[in-house]
Design a protein around this motif. Structure first.
Motif, PDB file in Angstrom:
ATOM      1  N   PHE A   1       0.634   1.438 -13.956  1.00 16.07           N
ATOM      2  CA  PHE A   1      -0.531   0.936 -13.301  1.00 16.07           C
ATOM      3  C   PHE A   1      -1.388  -0.161 -14.123  1.00 16.07           C
ATOM      4  O   PHE A   1      -2.067  -0.884 -13.536  1.00 16.07           O
TER       5      PHE A   1
ATOM      6  N   MET B   1      -1.974  -5.311  -3.286  1.00 16.57           N
ATOM      7  CA  MET B   1      -1.232  -4.776  -2.180  1.00 16.57           C
ATOM      8  C   MET B   1      -0.318  -5.882  -1.240  1.00 16.57           C
ATOM      9  O   MET B   1       1.015  -5.882  -1.462  1.00 16.57           O
TER      10      MET B   1
ATOM     11  N   ARG C   1      -3.549  -3.169 -12.023  1.00 12.87           N
ATOM     12  CA  ARG C   1      -4.973  -3.015 -12.486  1.00 12.87           C
ATOM     13  C   ARG C   1      -5.557  -4.217 -13.144  1.00 12.87           C
ATOM     14  O   ARG C   1      -6.719  -4.984 -12.899  1.00 12.87           O
TER      15      ARG C   1
ATOM     16  N   GLY D   1       1.106   6.910  -6.589  1.00 12.00           N
ATOM     17  CA  GLY D   1      -0.216   7.721  -6.690  1.00 12.00           C
ATOM     18  C   GLY D   1      -1.233   6.558  -7.515  1.00 12.00           C
ATOM     19  O   GLY D   1      -2.192   6.957  -8.019  1.00 12.00           O
ATOM     20  N   TYR D   2      -0.898   5.106  -7.197  1.00  6.97           N
ATOM     21  CA  TYR D   2      -1.713   4.246  -7.360  1.00  6.97           C
ATOM     22  C   TYR D   2      -3.048   4.269  -6.759  1.00  6.97           C
ATOM     23  O   TYR D   2      -3.232   4.554  -5.625  1.00  6.97           O
ATOM     24  N   SER D   3      -4.101   4.490  -7.469  1.00 12.06           N
ATOM     25  CA  SER D   3      -5.474   4.637  -6.491  1.00 12.06           C
ATOM     26  C   SER D   3      -6.492   3.664  -6.985  1.00 12.06           C
ATOM     27  O   SER D   3      -6.559   3.007  -8.202  1.00 12.06           O
ATOM     28  N   THR D   4      -7.281   3.241  -6.314  1.00 16.40           N
ATOM     29  CA  THR D   4      -8.600   2.397  -6.479  1.00 16.40           C
ATOM     30  C   THR D   4      -9.963   3.107  -6.117  1.00 16.40           C
ATOM     31  O   THR D   4      -9.656   4.246  -5.680  1.00 16.40           O
ATOM     32  N   SER D   5     -10.985   2.266  -6.092  1.00 14.98           N
ATOM     33  CA  SER D   5     -12.050   3.093  -5.383  1.00 14.98           C
ATOM     34  C   SER D   5     -12.195   3.149  -4.077  1.00 14.98           C
ATOM     35  O   SER D   5     -12.858   3.669  -3.353  1.00 14.98           O
ATOM     36  N   ARG D   6     -11.163   2.527  -3.262  1.00 16.10           N
ATOM     37  CA  ARG D   6     -10.975   2.777  -1.992  1.00 16.10           C
ATOM     38  C   ARG D   6      -9.949   3.585  -1.609  1.00 16.10           C
ATOM     39  O   ARG D   6      -8.922   3.843  -2.159  1.00 16.10           O
TER      40      ARG D   6
ATOM     41  N   HIS E   1     -10.295  -2.367   5.957  1.00 19.14           N
ATOM     42  CA  HIS E   1     -10.523  -3.614   5.385  1.00 19.14           C
ATOM     43  C   HIS E   1      -9.555  -4.682   5.755  1.00 19.14           C
ATOM     44  O   HIS E   1     -10.082  -5.675   5.776  1.00 19.14           O
TER      45      HIS E   1
ATOM     46  N   LEU F   1       0.882  -1.200  -0.010  1.00 22.53           N
ATOM     47  CA  LEU F   1       0.052   0.098  -0.068  1.00 22.53           C
ATOM     48  C   LEU F   1       0.822   1.280  -0.013  1.00 22.53           C
ATOM     49  O   LEU F   1       0.700   2.302  -0.596  1.00 22.53           O
TER      50      LEU F   1
ATOM     51  N   ASP G   1      -8.190  -5.282  -3.987  1.00 21.47           N
ATOM     52  CA  ASP G   1      -7.038  -4.411  -3.668  1.00 21.47           C
ATOM     53  C   ASP G   1      -6.145  -5.037  -2.719  1.00 21.47           C
ATOM     54  O   ASP G   1      -4.872  -4.643  -2.623  1.00 21.47           O
TER      55      ASP G   1
ATOM     56  N   ALA H   1       4.274   7.436 -13.651  1.00 19.48           N
ATOM     57  CA  ALA H   1       3.467   6.553 -12.781  1.00 19.48           C
ATOM     58  C   ALA H   1       2.270   5.870 -13.351  1.00 19.48           C
ATOM     59  O   ALA H   1       2.018   4.580 -13.382  1.00 19.48           O
TER      60      ALA H   1
ATOM     61  N   LEU I   1      -8.716   1.026   2.916  1.00 27.38           N
ATOM     62  CA  LEU I   1      -8.087  -0.289   2.763  1.00 27.38           C
ATOM     63  C   LEU I   1      -7.398  -0.823   4.026  1.00 27.38           C
ATOM     64  O   LEU I   1      -7.517  -1.915   4.398  1.00 27.38           O
TER      65      LEU I   1
END
Lengths: 200, 200
Positions: free
Chosen positions: B129, B164, B133, A176-181, A189, A169, B160, B125, A186
């Motif tokens: 990804f 991670m 993804r 700068g990797y992002s997801t819906s959370r 979770h 993480l 996710d 970056a 995270l």
């Protein structure tokens, strides 16, 4: 009479300069010269405090661990003796993730050490293991305190999982990797998955 | 008559050389010159196939993803249509971890791209990804297939978490970080935590 020299403050001034140099250019950018220039002091003075480049790099690595450890201890004391395992693990993880500029600098510096260990830079892999081992120990101790349910299982393996996930993480946040959370979602979770979603 | 040129094989020869250069010296070591020398061909030929260094780096990144994807598709076909979500996720994770020399090279190359993106190397970056993804999509699809129990919850957040944890595990394996569990035991534990310890 001249003021007494504060050796501790001087060492901190130098390792702080080294951290800024590493953030800009990685471990390869660290020399007595580059750090002296960044700190605004003489090369001779850097050499006086740190005999070899290896000593110097290890002191810089340790300064990051010390800063994170100090913040964690303060958070731990604020939580008080009745804090749940979940609260304590959440506190230590959020102190370690790059959620502000200082923690971003720390994560970058630790990442640079890790990457240098992989690619054969001036540090060995073993030197970089103190941080994940300290984290795994704290997390496993907290998980052992958690009431055991039928899926309670395996504090050591869960602690390894937390360290792995937190490392991935942190690395993703730096990129700068992002997801819906969000990162904090995270973390919650992850805590759900190792502690069960009921509070304990 | 000269043999027809196999453009695909030539591009592969060049990206394979680039991967070896990256493993030794990171992305900074990649130039048309260094890769031409590694491949044993002329600089002009490298430039003919890849117009800019950026194109060249992206093609190298994509070659790693393609190799991993090809292995994963083969494993998926071997498992057959009745494979459980757990079997499929296990297969994709083990294809991605640095468990042999080829996968170690791939993980190192992807790590070099990630680190370069953080430190402002020749790649952004966003370019890096695609790999996480793609992994998150495969894992979430499999988790959606899993029978829902009372703790079934949240396939996207679990995916996710898997990405991670796999990223942190791969990074730790490159460094030689070890715990009382093997990497494959940690994969099983991760699967237990996102799928429940009962087979499904």
């Amino acid at each position: 009479m001249p003021a007494p020299v504060d050796h501790h403050a001087r060492r901190r001034q130098i390792t702080a300069a080294a951290r800024r140099v590493i953030c800009r250019g990685g471990l390869d950018a660290v020399t007595f010269q580059s750090v002296a220039a960044e700190a605004g002091i003489s090369v001779r003075l850097v050499q006086y405090y740190f005999g070899t480049k290896k000593d110097f790099l290890l002191a810089t690595h340790r300064s990051v661990m010390d800063d994170a450890g100090t913040r964690f201890t303060r958070r731990r004391n604020e939580l008080g003796p009745d804090a749940t395992p979940r609260e304590v693990i959440r506190a230590v993880l959020t102190e370690l993730l790059p959620l502000d500029e200082q923690r971003r600098e720390e994560t970058l510096v630790l990442g640079a050490f890790g990457w240098s260990a992989i690619t054969g830079g001036g540090i060995t892999a073993e030197d970089t293991f103190a941080a994940p081992r300290a984290l795994a120990t704290i997390v496993a101790d907290q998980l052992r305190r958690a009431p055991t349910g039928e899926d309670a299982g395996d504090p050591e393996a869960d602690a390894d999982l937390v360290v792995m996930a937190a490392g991935g993480l942190a690395q993703g946040m730096l990129q700068g990797y992002s997801t819906s959370r969000t990162p904090l979602e995270l973390v919650e979770h992850l805590l759900d998955r190792v502690l069960g979603s009921t509070e304990r």
